[in-house]
Design an enzyme around this catalytic site. Structure first.
Site, PDB file in Angstrom:
ATOM      1  N   GLU A   1       9.073 -22.184   6.110  1.00 52.89           N
ATOM      2  CA  GLU A   1       9.467 -21.339   7.241  1.00 52.89           C
ATOM      3  C   GLU A   1      10.508 -22.001   8.124  1.00 52.89           C
ATOM      4  OE1 GLU A   1       6.604 -21.801  10.928  1.00 52.89           O
ATOM      5  OE2 GLU A   1       5.421 -21.353   9.135  1.00 52.89           O
TER       6      GLU A   1
ATOM      7  N   GLU B   1       0.809  -1.217   0.000  1.00 52.54           N
ATOM      8  CA  GLU B   1       0.000   0.000   0.000  1.00 52.54           C
ATOM      9  C   GLU B   1       0.845   1.272   0.000  1.00 52.54           C
ATOM     10  OE1 GLU B   1      -3.147   0.333  -0.410  1.00 52.54           O
ATOM     11  OE2 GLU B   1      -3.678  -1.795  -0.334  1.00 52.54           O
TER      12      GLU B   1
END
EC number: 4.2.1.126
Length: 311
Positions: A120, A89
């Site tokens: 991960e 954003e």
């Protein structure tokens, strides 16, 4: 190995059972929602307790941006996706270049839409992902992990420190292992989740609040606002074109017609349009005044006002 991991996770507040929700499977819908809402209501207060650490990060990010550095988020699963949400954003909201705020997620782009099990667990993958973007000592790396022990994040932070980067750990447990790899640790311990171990809930909310603060405050400190208006917003669609227009009108008191005229003259750059209207300058001198003020609109106007008074 498995027994060690189970013992380690079992000791974490984010993984423990919430005594307030032991009856949640017996409740009607409204009762379930009330339990969730009650739990969520504690998160902002916990985040407030770590604001001094968040402020340290913001100051470091502002300094990094001034030196051409980047802000890099890295995480796995929910943590990685929350980092991505905040990062993507920044260009449309603040008019900054693509690549100034970079999100990395264990497992790459595929992990955005679907869990990439095992990604991960590899600390080397965290270091490799940072190498792939050409990490430099000017950059800041924020490792995000609700548990505070994700190997992908640990490996990334360790590599970043070896280069001399400023490193930040964002976790929801005071005993977070990744804090040992960080110059600054932000540890809002929000406690047990409504559903045990579902850290996309309170922990995810806390992470989102903190990351939103880091980018928002850093952009404000970098001259991306005028009062509380987003004057560097990119007008890339009809909604944002209208928002840009309204920002100019609110900042200057101009009519919509005048705002449209000036915006057309400066490629819909709201900050420049406001500068031109409030100062009475044409585009080139208005751009120069903003450049001399490092892009801070209010500072540029104040300087012009002082110069006018001294003449």
């Amino acid at each position: 190995m498995k027994q060690t991991l189970a013992s380690e996770l079992g000791s974490l507040a984010s993984e423990s059972r919430n005594p307030d929700t032991l009856d949640i499977d017996l409740l009607p819908t409204l009762g379930i929602l009330e339990k969730i809402n009650d739990a969520d209501s504690h998160v902002p207060g916990v985040v407030r307790q770590v604001l001094p650490e968040v402020a340290q990060v913001v100051d470091a990010v502002v300094d990094a941006f001034r030196c051409g550095g980047r802000l890099i988020y890295m995480g796995a699963g929910t943590s990685g996706r929350i980092g991505l949400l905040d990062a993507v954003e920044c260009p449309p909201t603040y008019g900054v270049p693509e690549g100034m705020v970079i999100p990395l997620i264990a497992g790459g782009e595929a992990a955005v839409h679907r869990a990439q099990e095992g990604a991960e667990d590899d600390p080397a993958l965290g270091a490799e992902d940072l190498k792939s973007i050409g990490l430099t000592p000017r950059d800041i790396v924020v490792g995000i992990a609700a548990s505070g022990r994700t190997p992908y994040v640990t490996g990334g932070l360790r590599y970043a420190r070896s280069l001399g980067c400023t490193t930040v750990a964002l976790a929801c447990n005071k005993s977070a292992a990744i804090a040992k790899e960080a110059d600054i640790a932000i540890l809002p311990e929000v406690g047990p989740e409504v559903l045990t171990g579902s850290t996309r809930m309170k922990a995810g909310t806390a992470q989102k609040l903190v990351l939103n603060m880091i980018t928002t405050a850093s952009m404000i400190r970098s001259g991306k606002s005028f009062y509380n208006l987003m004057v560097d917003v990119k007008a890339t669609n009809q909604k944002l074109l209208d928002r840009t227009r309204r920002i100019v009108v609110e900042a200057t008191g101009a009519s919509y017609e005048e705002a449209d005229q000036v915006l057309d003259q400066c490629d819909h750059n709201a900050k420049l349009a406001i500068m031109m209207i409030l100062s009475g300058l044409e585009r080139a001198p208005a751009e120069a005044a903003l450049k001399n003020a490092d892009g801070f609109l209010r500072l540029a106007l104040q300087r012009l006002e002082r110069e006018a008074k001294s003449d």
